[in-house]
Design a protein around this motif. Structure first.
Motif, PDB file in Angstrom:
ATOM      1  N   SER A   1       0.836  -1.213   0.000  1.00 15.21           N
ATOM      2  CA  SER A   1       0.000   0.000   0.000  1.00 15.21           C
ATOM      3  C   SER A   1       0.863   1.252   0.000  1.00 15.21           C
ATOM      4  O   SER A   1       0.623   2.185  -0.775  1.00 15.21           O
ATOM      5  CB  SER A   1      -0.922   0.013   1.231  1.00 15.21           C
ATOM      6  N   VAL A   2       1.875   1.264   0.863  1.00 16.14           N
ATOM      7  CA  VAL A   2       2.756   2.432   0.942  1.00 16.14           C
ATOM      8  C   VAL A   2       3.476   2.646  -0.396  1.00 16.14           C
ATOM      9  O   VAL A   2       3.571   3.767  -0.900  1.00 16.14           O
ATOM     10  CB  VAL A   2       3.785   2.262   2.092  1.00 16.14           C
ATOM     11  N   ILE A   3       3.953   1.554  -0.981  1.00 19.87           N
ATOM     12  CA  ILE A   3       4.711   1.694  -2.238  1.00 19.87           C
ATOM     13  C   ILE A   3       3.795   2.116  -3.388  1.00 19.87           C
ATOM     14  O   ILE A   3       4.156   2.979  -4.195  1.00 19.87           O
ATOM     15  CB  ILE A   3       5.481   0.397  -2.556  1.00 19.87           C
ATOM     16  N   PHE A   4       2.615   1.531  -3.468  1.00 22.98           N
ATOM     17  CA  PHE A   4       1.687   1.944  -4.536  1.00 22.98           C
ATOM     18  C   PHE A   4       1.323   3.426  -4.385  1.00 22.98           C
ATOM     19  O   PHE A   4       1.232   4.154  -5.377  1.00 22.98           O
ATOM     20  CB  PHE A   4       0.412   1.093  -4.527  1.00 22.98           C
ATOM     21  N   GLU A   5       1.122   3.883  -3.154  1.00 23.86           N
ATOM     22  CA  GLU A   5       0.805   5.306  -2.943  1.00 23.86           C
ATOM     23  C   GLU A   5       1.973   6.189  -3.376  1.00 23.86           C
ATOM     24  O   GLU A   5       1.780   7.227  -4.005  1.00 23.86           O
ATOM     25  CB  GLU A   5       0.471   5.579  -1.470  1.00 23.86           C
ATOM     26  N   TYR A   6       3.170   5.748  -3.040  1.00 20.71           N
ATOM     27  CA  TYR A   6       4.360   6.504  -3.442  1.00 20.71           C
ATOM     28  C   TYR A   6       4.451   6.574  -4.976  1.00 20.71           C
ATOM     29  O   TYR A   6       4.655   7.659  -5.541  1.00 20.71           O
ATOM     30  CB  TYR A   6       5.611   5.839  -2.855  1.00 20.71           C
ATOM     31  N   LEU A   7       4.275   5.432  -5.633  1.00 14.95           N
ATOM     32  CA  LEU A   7       4.384   5.421  -7.098  1.00 14.95           C
ATOM     33  C   LEU A   7       3.276   6.277  -7.730  1.00 14.95           C
ATOM     34  O   LEU A   7       3.523   6.995  -8.703  1.00 14.95           O
ATOM     35  CB  LEU A   7       4.331   3.985  -7.631  1.00 14.95           C
TER      36      LEU A   7
ATOM     37  N   PHE B   1      11.150   3.157 -15.303  1.00 12.43           N
ATOM     38  CA  PHE B   1      10.851   4.358 -14.522  1.00 12.43           C
ATOM     39  C   PHE B   1      10.547   3.970 -13.066  1.00 12.43           C
ATOM     40  O   PHE B   1      11.039   4.602 -12.115  1.00 12.43           O
ATOM     41  CB  PHE B   1       9.685   5.126 -15.169  1.00 12.43           C
ATOM     42  N   ILE B   2       9.771   2.905 -12.899  1.00 14.43           N
ATOM     43  CA  ILE B   2       9.465   2.416 -11.540  1.00 14.43           C
ATOM     44  C   ILE B   2      10.764   2.024 -10.843  1.00 14.43           C
ATOM     45  O   ILE B   2      10.954   2.294  -9.651  1.00 14.43           O
ATOM     46  CB  ILE B   2       8.466   1.227 -11.606  1.00 14.43           C
ATOM     47  N   ASN B   3      11.672   1.417 -11.588  1.00 13.71           N
ATOM     48  CA  ASN B   3      12.968   1.044 -10.994  1.00 13.71           C
ATOM     49  C   ASN B   3      13.710   2.281 -10.474  1.00 13.71           C
ATOM     50  O   ASN B   3      14.203   2.278  -9.342  1.00 13.71           O
ATOM     51  CB  ASN B   3      13.816   0.305 -12.031  1.00 13.71           C
TER      52      ASN B   3
ATOM     53  N   ILE C   1      -1.842  -0.517 -16.535  1.00 13.12           N
ATOM     54  CA  ILE C   1      -1.519   0.005 -15.201  1.00 13.12           C
ATOM     55  C   ILE C   1      -0.792  -1.065 -14.387  1.00 13.12           C
ATOM     56  O   ILE C   1      -0.921  -2.260 -14.645  1.00 13.12           O
ATOM     57  CB  ILE C   1      -2.775   0.524 -14.451  1.00 13.12           C
ATOM     58  N   LEU C   2      -0.045  -0.600 -13.410  1.00 12.32           N
ATOM     59  CA  LEU C   2       0.692  -1.514 -12.533  1.00 12.32           C
ATOM     60  C   LEU C   2      -0.295  -2.244 -11.618  1.00 12.32           C
ATOM     61  O   LEU C   2      -1.205  -1.628 -11.055  1.00 12.32           O
ATOM     62  CB  LEU C   2       1.690  -0.704 -11.696  1.00 12.32           C
TER      63      LEU C   2
END
Ligand code: TMP
Length: 233
Positions: free
Chosen positions: A53-59, A155-157, A187-188
């Motif tokens: 959740s934290v990472i998806f929000e960041y991305l 880009f995600i990397n 979408i991711l």
């Protein structure tokens, strides 16, 4: 009401009252080597739900379109309904895992530039490594779609390298899955967690990911918690 429509090795997907929204539930079950090794990691469902959740929000804050909508309980999140593209995209910054085993790279060596690999998402076939040509021939994605996927993965990397570095974590490699939403946008999807990434402590190179489970290194739950604490603090 909520109907189970898909069950994978680490997650379940349920329908919701909204036809465009699915519920993704994270399980404590862990498997490795294509299901050959099976066990549970206590609290993994909650830990991976929080980290993802934290990472998806960041991305999302960096303009990456993702399926993530909302964390709704310890081990559940709401996600946009997508049709998963059956290509697992692996991105590598440091040699480890199958790069060492299959191709003889030296473990821990920084790669000059990231390596992107594609694996067919198929439990029956054991997720074989394959090429863009196989992807087109199987009709899993066309060239322009795969170009989008590849660019997004790189880009995600870049974003995740910075994100984890700030947490004193070395992002060795990771696996992504993409899907198509109702408007056919790519979408991711899936998750980003210690199940799907190799994450080493920046100073000591201690492995803080699923390799601890795969290779019986001990301190499995502790390592997942360590990542959760550093990422979600
Ligand atoms: P590999 O080195 O074993 O090919 O794994 C590369 C990355 O992909 C690593 O971060 C773990 C992740 N991964 C998955 O998420 N699911 C899988 O089924 C496999 C084999 C690897």
């Amino acid at each position: 009401m909520n109907k189970l429509i898909y069950e994978g090795k680490a997650k379940q997907i349920y329908t919701t009252d909204d036809p465009d929204i699915y519920l993704q539930k994270f399980k404590d079950d862990a498997t490795a080597f294509n299901g050959l090794k099976k066990d549970k990691i206590s609290h993994k469902g909650e830990i991976n739900n929080t980290i993802s959740s934290v990472i998806f929000e960041y991305l999302a804050s960096k303009n990456i379109p993702t399926h993530f909508l909302k964390k709704i309980s310890d081990d559940e999140m709401l996600v946009k309904k997508v049709d998963i593209i059956k290509v697992e995209v692996v991105c590598r910054n440091v040699a480890a895992g199958s790069l060492v085993k299959k191709f003889g790279f030296e473990e821990g060596k920084d790669l000059e530039k990231p390596i992107i690999e594609y694996y067919l998402k198929s439990d029956e076939l054991g997720d074989p490594l394959f090429t863009d040509e196989h992807i087109y021939a199987l009709g899993l994605a066309n060239k322009s779609e795969l170009d989008v996927i590849r660019k997004m993965a790189l880009f995600i990397n870049d974003l995740l390298l910075k994100f984890f570095k700030e947490k004193n974590i070395r992002l060795v490699d990771f696996k992504l899955e993409f899907g198509k939403d109702k408007n056919n946008n790519i979408i991711l999807a899936d998750e980003i967690s210690p199940d799907t990434c190799r994450l080493w402590d920046m100073e000591t190179n201690k492995k803080l990911d699923k390799d601890r489970f795969r290779f019986d290194l001990g301190e499995v739950e502790e390592s997942y918690l360590e990542i959760k604490n550093r990422v979600a603090g």
